[in-house]
Design a protein around this motif. Sequence first.
Motif, mmCIF file in Angstrom:
data_model
loop_
_atom_site.group_PDB
_atom_site.id
_atom_site.type_symbol
_atom_site.label_atom_id
_atom_site.label_comp_id
_atom_site.label_asym_id
_atom_site.label_seq_id
_atom_site.Cartn_x
_atom_site.Cartn_y
_atom_site.Cartn_z
ATOM 1 N N ALA A 180 0.838 -1.205 0.000
ATOM 2 C CA ALA A 180 0.000 0.000 0.000
ATOM 3 C C ALA A 180 0.873 1.255 0.000
ATOM 4 O O ALA A 180 0.577 2.228 -0.698
ATOM 5 C CB ALA A 180 -0.933 -0.006 1.207
ATOM 6 N N CYS A 181 1.939 1.221 0.765
ATOM 7 C CA CYS A 181 2.850 2.355 0.837
ATOM 8 C C CYS A 181 3.525 2.570 -0.525
ATOM 9 O O CYS A 181 3.610 3.696 -1.019
ATOM 10 C CB CYS A 181 3.879 2.109 1.928
ATOM 11 N N HIS A 239 2.418 1.723 -3.429
ATOM 12 C CA HIS A 239 1.401 2.219 -4.358
ATOM 13 C C HIS A 239 1.240 3.732 -4.210
ATOM 14 O O HIS A 239 1.183 4.471 -5.198
ATOM 15 C CB HIS A 239 0.075 1.498 -4.073
ATOM 16 N N ARG A 240 1.177 4.191 -2.980
ATOM 17 C CA ARG A 240 1.013 5.631 -2.715
ATOM 18 C C ARG A 240 2.241 6.411 -3.154
ATOM 19 O O ARG A 240 2.136 7.485 -3.753
ATOM 20 C CB ARG A 240 0.758 5.838 -1.214
ATOM 21 N N ARG A 293 2.220 6.825 -6.904
ATOM 22 C CA ARG A 293 1.264 7.829 -7.386
ATOM 23 C C ARG A 293 1.827 9.244 -7.284
ATOM 24 O O ARG A 293 1.505 10.102 -8.101
ATOM 25 C CB ARG A 293 -0.052 7.736 -6.610
ATOM 26 N N GLN A 294 2.662 9.480 -6.272
ATOM 27 C CA GLN A 294 3.208 10.820 -6.050
ATOM 28 C C GLN A 294 4.514 11.032 -6.807
ATOM 29 O O GLN A 294 4.948 12.156 -6.997
ATOM 30 C CB GLN A 294 3.522 11.004 -4.560
ATOM 31 N N ASP A 318 -0.856 4.991 8.885
ATOM 32 C CA ASP A 318 -1.378 4.232 7.751
ATOM 33 C C ASP A 318 -0.401 4.455 6.587
ATOM 34 O O ASP A 318 0.310 5.456 6.551
ATOM 35 C CB ASP A 318 -2.819 4.616 7.423
ATOM 36 N N GLY A 340 -0.479 5.257 3.459
ATOM 37 C CA GLY A 340 -0.567 6.464 2.635
ATOM 38 C C GLY A 340 0.000 7.674 3.354
ATOM 39 O O GLY A 340 0.743 8.471 2.769
ATOM 40 N N SER A 341 -0.319 7.819 4.626
ATOM 41 C CA SER A 341 0.198 8.949 5.411
ATOM 42 C C SER A 341 1.705 8.852 5.568
ATOM 43 O O SER A 341 2.412 9.852 5.505
ATOM 44 C CB SER A 341 -0.445 8.983 6.792
ATOM 45 N N ALA A 378 3.796 7.439 3.500
ATOM 46 C CA ALA A 378 4.392 7.787 2.206
ATOM 47 C C ALA A 378 4.451 9.301 2.037
ATOM 48 O O ALA A 378 5.496 9.858 1.671
ATOM 49 C CB ALA A 378 3.584 7.155 1.065
ATOM 50 N N LEU A 379 3.347 9.976 2.335
ATOM 51 C CA LEU A 379 3.303 11.430 2.166
ATOM 52 C C LEU A 379 4.240 12.120 3.149
ATOM 53 O O LEU A 379 4.899 13.101 2.800
ATOM 54 C CB LEU A 379 1.874 11.942 2.333
#
Length: 64
Positions: free
Chosen positions: A14-15, A17-18, A21-22, A48, A50-51, A53-54
């Motif tokens: 999931a990480c 993938h995120r 995307r960025q 989580d 996604g967070s 990764a960002l």
Amino acid sequence: SIMENVPEELWVAACAHRLQRQWHTVDPGQVEEVARDLARDPRLRAMDPGSAALDWLRPLHELG
């Protein structure tokens, strides 16, 4: 944290993938390696995916 109960493979996927995307310019294999490194950081692993990764990408965006 609830995220620490998520199997590492799922979290990493999931990480990655995120991140992808960025961060379109990076090879998917390399993205997965980065995601694995992030999973080893207890602070990020508790977030989580996604967070995490960002959070990890933020300084790169500030430089750019």
